[in-house]
Design an enzyme around this catalytic site. Structure first.
Site, PDB file in Angstrom:
ATOM      1  N   VAL A   1      -1.360   1.733  11.300  1.00  0.00           N
ATOM      2  CA  VAL A   1      -1.593   0.297  11.106  1.00  0.00           C
ATOM      3  C   VAL A   1      -0.734  -0.243   9.965  1.00  0.00           C
ATOM      4  CG1 VAL A   1      -3.307  -1.446  10.452  1.00  0.00           C
ATOM      5  CG2 VAL A   1      -3.914   0.336  12.099  1.00  0.00           C
TER       6      VAL A   1
ATOM      7  N   THR B   1      -0.980   9.023   7.627  1.00  0.00           N
ATOM      8  CA  THR B   1      -1.450  10.384   7.386  1.00  0.00           C
ATOM      9  C   THR B   1      -1.395  11.209   8.660  1.00  0.00           C
ATOM     10  OG1 THR B   1      -2.917   9.604   5.628  1.00  0.00           O
ATOM     11  CG2 THR B   1      -3.404  11.751   6.586  1.00  0.00           C
TER      12      THR B   1
ATOM     13  N   ARG C   1     -15.258   3.857   6.118  1.00  0.00           N
ATOM     14  CA  ARG C   1     -15.256   3.689   4.662  1.00  0.00           C
ATOM     15  C   ARG C   1     -16.317   4.515   3.948  1.00  0.00           C
ATOM     16  NH1 ARG C   1     -13.321  -2.575   4.575  1.00  0.00           N
ATOM     17  NH2 ARG C   1     -11.097  -2.095   4.317  1.00  0.00           N
TER      18      ARG C   1
ATOM     19  N   GLN D   1     -22.445  14.864 -29.103  1.00  0.00           N
ATOM     20  CA  GLN D   1     -22.891  13.739 -28.285  1.00  0.00           C
ATOM     21  C   GLN D   1     -21.734  13.056 -27.571  1.00  0.00           C
ATOM     22  OE1 GLN D   1     -24.549   9.742 -29.784  1.00  0.00           O
ATOM     23  NE2 GLN D   1     -26.386  11.004 -29.542  1.00  0.00           N
TER      24      GLN D   1
ATOM     25  N   GLU E   1      -7.381   2.965   2.687  1.00  0.00           N
ATOM     26  CA  GLU E   1      -8.511   2.435   3.450  1.00  0.00           C
ATOM     27  C   GLU E   1      -9.138   1.215   2.780  1.00  0.00           C
ATOM     28  OE1 GLU E   1     -11.588   4.195   6.658  1.00  0.00           O
ATOM     29  OE2 GLU E   1     -10.027   5.342   5.696  1.00  0.00           O
TER      30      GLU E   1
ATOM     31  N   THR F   1      -7.889  -1.333  -0.646  1.00  0.00           N
ATOM     32  CA  THR F   1      -7.831  -1.169  -2.093  1.00  0.00           C
ATOM     33  C   THR F   1      -9.140  -1.605  -2.747  1.00  0.00           C
ATOM     34  OG1 THR F   1      -6.982  -3.402  -2.485  1.00  0.00           O
ATOM     35  CG2 THR F   1      -5.350  -1.663  -2.051  1.00  0.00           C
TER      36      THR F   1
END
Length: 387
Positions: free
Chosen positions: A124, A157, A242, A278, A362, A364
């Site tokens: 895409v 990918t 997502r 701490q 996927e 931003t």
């Protein structure tokens, strides 16, 4: 309200965790340094049922749900996010196909993935159109019973190993997002040119490439949905995927926290373990806080869509929260380890490099904030899911 996993889900989690521990983690450093694609690891993941889990039972698939995907994803990304991205990328390409494809397409292109190892890719993004999906320029013109595709995609990918692509095109350039149409395109089709592997900052063994389409012919039967449905289908697919990407950030953050905690308990300074200081212990406590919160956000977003509810708002909150938390947690893990954290002999610098992409791919973190703010401006979301 029940937060317990079923026995089947626990078994699935343990299967993915054992696979990460025994197959992925021992090879993660090698693949990060060499960039070698982990093809054999992907094949093993397919053999034991960790891939393509959403293919329906009627097409010989497992027919699993989004919550199952989230459970698997956390464990695989805990092992190595580059390998997990390669393993789970099929889910992204399959999502719009499972939403919009005809039974004929599913039998021809999807069912074979249950019978032999195959990869697919979601094509895409373009060199000039990332977040602005409606701005794509790849075209598909109708000629008889075929469409002729021309254009370029980027950052795809698994492109170098995919058997087919889900490709978003403009069939009516004058119609804006309503003129966008999706197709399945064979990677072996004449005119498909796959570019060189990109050398990225993180997730180095994930195969990311550009693709060029030059007069590529596809039959009209390879269309996903109807002409003009592409944008709606592609955006709807993100509601499914997502939560799975967001949980990947949780897995990476969890790995970083574990390394930081182990180091803080064994490293001494000023006569005591630094975990007793701490400044360090609070930093690690905040890591745990955000990991727990992120996991629950992902579970909620996945559960909602499994129940048939729209989850766009919740999926965007999960994605932005987990992505930003992961970047912060991995950066803090490097800080806890100090000079050792900055050194490539220790794993946290890899985790920090790998983490950045969660704020980019996927959708931003800025796009997620835009989605959330639009829901709020319309008076939706703030009171929680209206079930």
């Amino acid at each position: 309200m029940d937060f317990a996993l079923s026995d089947d889900q626990k078994a699935l989690r343990d299967l993915a965790r054992d696979f990460s521990r025994n197959e992925i983690r021992p090879k993660a450093e090698h693949h990060d340094k060499t960039g070698e694609y982990p093809l054999q690891i992907l094949k093993k993941a397919w053999e034991i049922g960790l891939m393509n889990i959403h293919i329906p039972e009627q097409f010989n698939g497992a027919g699993m749900h989004e919550l199952d995907d989230v459970i698997i994803g956390e464990e695989l990304f805990w092992g190595c996010s580059a390998m997990a991205t390669a393993i789970l990328a099929n889910n992204l390409a399959l999502a719009p196909v499972l939403i919009g494809a005809s039974e004929e397409v599913l039998k021809k292109w999807v069912q074979p993935m249950t019978e032999q190892f195959q990869l697919c890719a979601y094509a895409v993004t373009e060199p000039g159109a990332g977040s602005d999906v409606a701005g794509i320029r790849t075209t598909a013109r109708k000629v008889g019973d075929e469409y002729i595709i021309n254009g370029s995609k980027m950052w795809i990918t698994n492109a170098g190993y995919a058997d087919w692509f889900f490709v978003l095109t403009k069939t009516d350039p004058a119609a804006g997002h309503k003129g966008i149409t999706g197709f399945i395109v064979s990677s072996k089709a004449p005119g498909v040119i796959v570019g060189k592997k990109e050398l990225n900052m993180g997730q180095k063994c994930s195969d990311t490439r550009g693709i060029t389409f030059e007069e590529v012919k596809v039959h009209k039967s390879q269309m996903i949905g109807k002409e003009g449905d592409g944008f709606k289908i592609a955006m709807g697919a993100f509601d499914h995927t997502r939560p799975g990407v967001a949980i990947g950030a949780v897995g990476v953050a969890r790995a970083a926290m574990e390394h930081a905690l182990e180091y803080a308990k064994t490293r001494s300074a000023f006569g005591k373990p630094i975990m007793e200081n701490q400044a360090i212990s609070f930093m690690i406590a905040e890591m745990a806080r955000d990991i727990e919160a992120g996991r629950l956000l992902c579970y909620q977003a996945a559960w909602l869509i499994d129940q048939g509810f729209r989850n766009t708002y919740q999926a965007s909150i999960a994605k932005v929260f987990c992505a930003d938390a992961c970047m912060r947690i991995t950066t803090d893990a490097v800080q806890v380890l100090g000079g050792y954290g900055f050194n490539s002999e220790y794993p946290v610098e890899k985790l920090m490099r790998d983490a950045k992409i969660f704020q980019i791919y996927e959708g931003t973190s800025q796009i997620q904030r835009l989605i959330i703010s639009r829901y709020l401006s319309e008076g939706k979301g703030i009171e929680g899911p209206n079930l």
